[in-house]
Write a protein that holds these residues in place. Structure first.
Motif, short mmCIF file in Angstrom:
data_model
loop_
_atom_site.label_atom_id
_atom_site.label_comp_id
_atom_site.label_asym_id
_atom_site.label_seq_id
_atom_site.Cartn_x
_atom_site.Cartn_y
_atom_site.Cartn_z
N PRO A 195 0.83 -1.20 0.00
CA PRO A 195 0.00 0.00 0.00
C PRO A 195 0.87 1.26 0.00
O PRO A 195 1.93 1.28 0.62
N THR A 196 0.42 2.27 -0.72
CA THR A 196 1.12 3.55 -0.69
C THR A 196 0.74 4.26 0.60
O THR A 196 -0.43 4.59 0.81
N ILE A 197 1.73 4.47 1.46
CA ILE A 197 1.48 5.10 2.75
C ILE A 197 2.24 6.41 2.81
O ILE A 197 3.46 6.45 2.64
N LYS A 224 -0.32 -0.98 9.73
CA LYS A 224 -0.61 -2.30 9.19
C LYS A 224 -0.52 -2.28 7.67
O LYS A 224 -1.09 -1.41 7.01
N GLY A 225 0.24 -3.24 7.12
CA GLY A 225 0.39 -3.32 5.67
C GLY A 225 1.60 -2.58 5.14
O GLY A 225 1.86 -2.60 3.93
N SER A 226 2.37 -1.93 6.02
CA SER A 226 3.57 -1.22 5.57
C SER A 226 4.67 -2.23 5.27
O SER A 226 4.51 -3.44 5.47
N ALA A 227 5.81 -1.74 4.81
CA ALA A 227 6.91 -2.63 4.43
C ALA A 227 7.68 -3.15 5.63
O ALA A 227 8.58 -3.98 5.48
N TYR A 228 7.34 -2.70 6.82
CA TYR A 228 8.08 -3.10 8.01
C TYR A 228 7.43 -4.29 8.70
O TYR A 228 6.23 -4.52 8.57
N LYS A 229 8.24 -5.02 9.42
CA LYS A 229 7.72 -6.14 10.20
C LYS A 229 6.80 -5.58 11.27
O LYS A 229 7.22 -4.83 12.14
N THR A 230 5.55 -5.97 11.21
CA THR A 230 4.54 -5.38 12.08
C THR A 230 4.19 -6.31 13.24
O THR A 230 3.96 -7.50 13.04
N THR A 231 4.19 -5.74 14.43
CA THR A 231 3.79 -6.49 15.63
C THR A 231 2.44 -5.97 16.12
O THR A 231 2.25 -4.76 16.25
N LYS A 232 1.53 -6.89 16.37
CA LYS A 232 0.21 -6.54 16.87
C LYS A 232 0.17 -6.76 18.37
O LYS A 232 0.58 -7.81 18.86
N ARG A 251 0.92 11.15 11.74
CA ARG A 251 -0.27 10.77 10.98
C ARG A 251 0.16 10.13 9.68
O ARG A 251 1.18 10.51 9.09
N ALA A 252 -0.59 9.12 9.23
CA ALA A 252 -0.29 8.44 7.98
C ALA A 252 -1.57 8.20 7.21
O ALA A 252 -2.65 8.03 7.81
N TYR A 253 -1.46 8.17 5.89
CA TYR A 253 -2.63 7.94 5.04
C TYR A 253 -2.33 6.80 4.07
O TYR A 253 -1.32 6.83 3.36
N LYS A 254 -3.19 5.77 4.08
CA LYS A 254 -3.05 4.63 3.18
C LYS A 254 -3.97 4.85 1.98
O LYS A 254 -5.19 4.86 2.11
N SER A 255 -3.37 5.03 0.80
CA SER A 255 -4.16 5.38 -0.38
C SER A 255 -5.03 4.23 -0.88
O SER A 255 -6.11 4.46 -1.43
N ASP A 256 -4.59 2.98 -0.69
CA ASP A 256 -5.36 1.86 -1.22
C ASP A 256 -6.68 1.68 -0.48
O ASP A 256 -7.72 1.44 -1.08
N SER A 257 -6.64 1.82 0.84
CA SER A 257 -7.86 1.67 1.64
C SER A 257 -8.48 3.01 2.01
O SER A 257 -9.55 3.05 2.64
N LYS A 258 -7.80 4.10 1.65
CA LYS A 258 -8.26 5.46 1.97
C LYS A 258 -8.54 5.60 3.46
O LYS A 258 -9.59 6.10 3.88
N THR A 259 -7.58 5.14 4.25
CA THR A 259 -7.73 5.20 5.70
C THR A 259 -6.62 6.04 6.33
O THR A 259 -5.51 6.12 5.80
N TYR A 278 -5.54 2.64 13.85
CA TYR A 278 -6.50 3.13 12.86
C TYR A 278 -7.28 4.29 13.48
O TYR A 278 -7.54 4.31 14.69
N SER A 279 -7.65 5.26 12.66
CA SER A 279 -8.25 6.50 13.16
C SER A 279 -9.49 6.27 14.02
O SER A 279 -9.75 7.02 14.96
N LYS A 280 -10.27 5.22 13.73
CA LYS A 280 -11.50 5.00 14.49
C LYS A 280 -11.25 4.47 15.90
O LYS A 280 -12.18 4.37 16.69
N ALA A 281 -10.00 4.14 16.20
CA ALA A 281 -9.67 3.67 17.56
C ALA A 281 -9.48 4.84 18.51
O ALA A 281 -9.39 4.64 19.72
N VAL A 282 -9.43 6.06 17.98
CA VAL A 282 -9.23 7.24 18.83
C VAL A 282 -10.29 8.30 18.53
O VAL A 282 -10.95 8.26 17.50
N SER A 283 -10.43 9.21 19.46
CA SER A 283 -11.35 10.34 19.29
C SER A 283 -10.57 11.64 19.38
O SER A 283 -9.78 11.83 20.30
N LEU A 284 -10.79 12.50 18.40
CA LEU A 284 -10.18 13.84 18.37
C LEU A 284 -11.29 14.89 18.41
O LEU A 284 -12.43 14.60 18.04
#
Length: 368
Positions: A195-197, A224-232, A251-259, A278-284
């Protein structure tokens, strides 16, 4: 320009290196090509730029720092408690050259030096994790862009980027970028379609909370989905609860999922561990925007000018100050009202010359 934390050791210029390289270039390139491609691609950097940096900083591997400490990038400090003290050349704010003694990292291997340099470019500095984001392949369209992004940040030499580009073009280092896809398994991983991030530099003090639905989403060490080894991580491990305060610094924007994704920490301290959610996990705070067509005059007090409304969902980084924009009338084309903790504040988007940014209403003395 403040003196950077990393400087060119010896400040060997590209022309000087070209002269010295007649007997050392082949050996240097043969030794460095494979580890450079492996490390640079693992961190989504340009191998050509990494090779040019290593050549420039180490004098094709002949500098005392590289031969005695495997330090090919002039990185200061200590590595696993190991360091060497050497004289180094730096530039002051007036671009005047001076010399001083400094401790530099001592590495056990060449790969350790390459990896430490790559991690520095990816992790930035404590006050700005995206300090070197201009060198990331997702942000730099060409190796020239990545090389120029290092000038004034990685090194204080005003011609640093130009020197790197000259080396890349003279010795064909750009071939490392195009041929890397078939050289090793790690390279193949990084050249797979990802994904383009796009990452955005933000301030460290903006705040929010975990949302009421935060448990529906995971928390990671990378997007999630970046080129780095991701730990959950489990929320029970990091201590999550609805309404828990969080501080934002990315802040980051994933163009494929538009998230949209945010990098958060659970402490005001900037050294606290950081996570991506993911943005929906927080409130601003909610920001309401309306169009305006007015002119504004700033107060005599200097106030910050941001690229977005401070603490809005876009987060903000400072562009300049109202003092720097001047005392004349500024055009206003948008108003934003943000409410946080029950308190509303008004912001205006102003334009002065080529600069467009947001200022708080209290920075304006007259609006008409």
């Amino acid at each position: 320009m403040a003196v950077a934390a990393i400087v060119t050791v010896g400040l060997i210029g590209a022309d000087t290196i070209h002269t010295k390289a007649s007997t050392t270039t082949d050996t240097f390139i043969a030794t460095m090509s494979t580890p450079v491609k492996t490390v640079a691609n693992a961190y989504k950097l340009y191998p050509s730029v990494m090779m040019a940096q290593a050549a420039l900083e180490s004098g094709w591997g002949t500098s005392t720092l590289s031969t005695s400490a495997n330090n090919y990038f002039g990185i200061k400090g200590s590595y696993n408690g190991q360091s060497v003290t050497m004289s180094t050349a730096e530039y002051d704010s007036s671009s005047q050259l001076y010399y001083t003694n400094a401790a530099f990292k001592k590495y056990p291997t060449i790969s350790a030096s390459l990896t430490d340099n790559a991690q520095l470019l990816r992790n930035g500095i404590s006050s700005d994790p995206t300090y070197y984001s201009g060198t990331w392949r997702e942000n730099a369209a060409t190796y020239e862009d990545a090389a120029n992004a290092l000038t004034g940040k990685y090194a204080t030499a005003p011609t640093y980027g130009t020197s790197l580009i000259n080396l890349i073009q003279t010795y064909g280092f750009n071939s490392l970028d195009s041929s890397s896809s078939s050289s090793s398994s790690s390279t193949t991983t990084t050249t797979k379609k990802k994904p383009t991030i796009t990452y955005y530099s933000t301030l460290n003090g903006e705040t929010g909370t975990l949302s009421s639905k935060y448990k529906s989403y995971a928390i990671y060490n990378h997007v999630k989905g970046s080129a780095y080894k991701t730990t959950k991580y489990k929320w029970t491990t990091v201590g999550g609860w609805s309404g828990r305060p969080v501080w934002f610094d990315g802040r980051a924007y994933k163009s494929d999922s538009k998230t949209t994704w945010y990098r958060i920490r659970f402490s005001k301290q900037t050294t606290a561990k950081r996570y991506w959610v993911y943005s929906k996990a927080v409130s601003l705070p909610k920001t309401t925007y309306t169009k305006e067509k007015k002119t504004a005059t700033f107060t005599a007090t200097s106030n910050p000018v941001y690229d977005h409304v401070y603490n809005s969902s876009y987060l903000a980084s400072q562009l300049t100050t109202t003092k720097a924009l001047g005392t004349g009338k500024m055009s206003v084309d948008c108003k934003g009202v943000i409410t946080q903790n029950g308190v509303a504040s008004t912001w205006y988007r102003v334009t002065s010359g080529k600069t467009t940014g947001w200022v708080k209403s209290t920075a304006i003395s007259k609006l008409s």
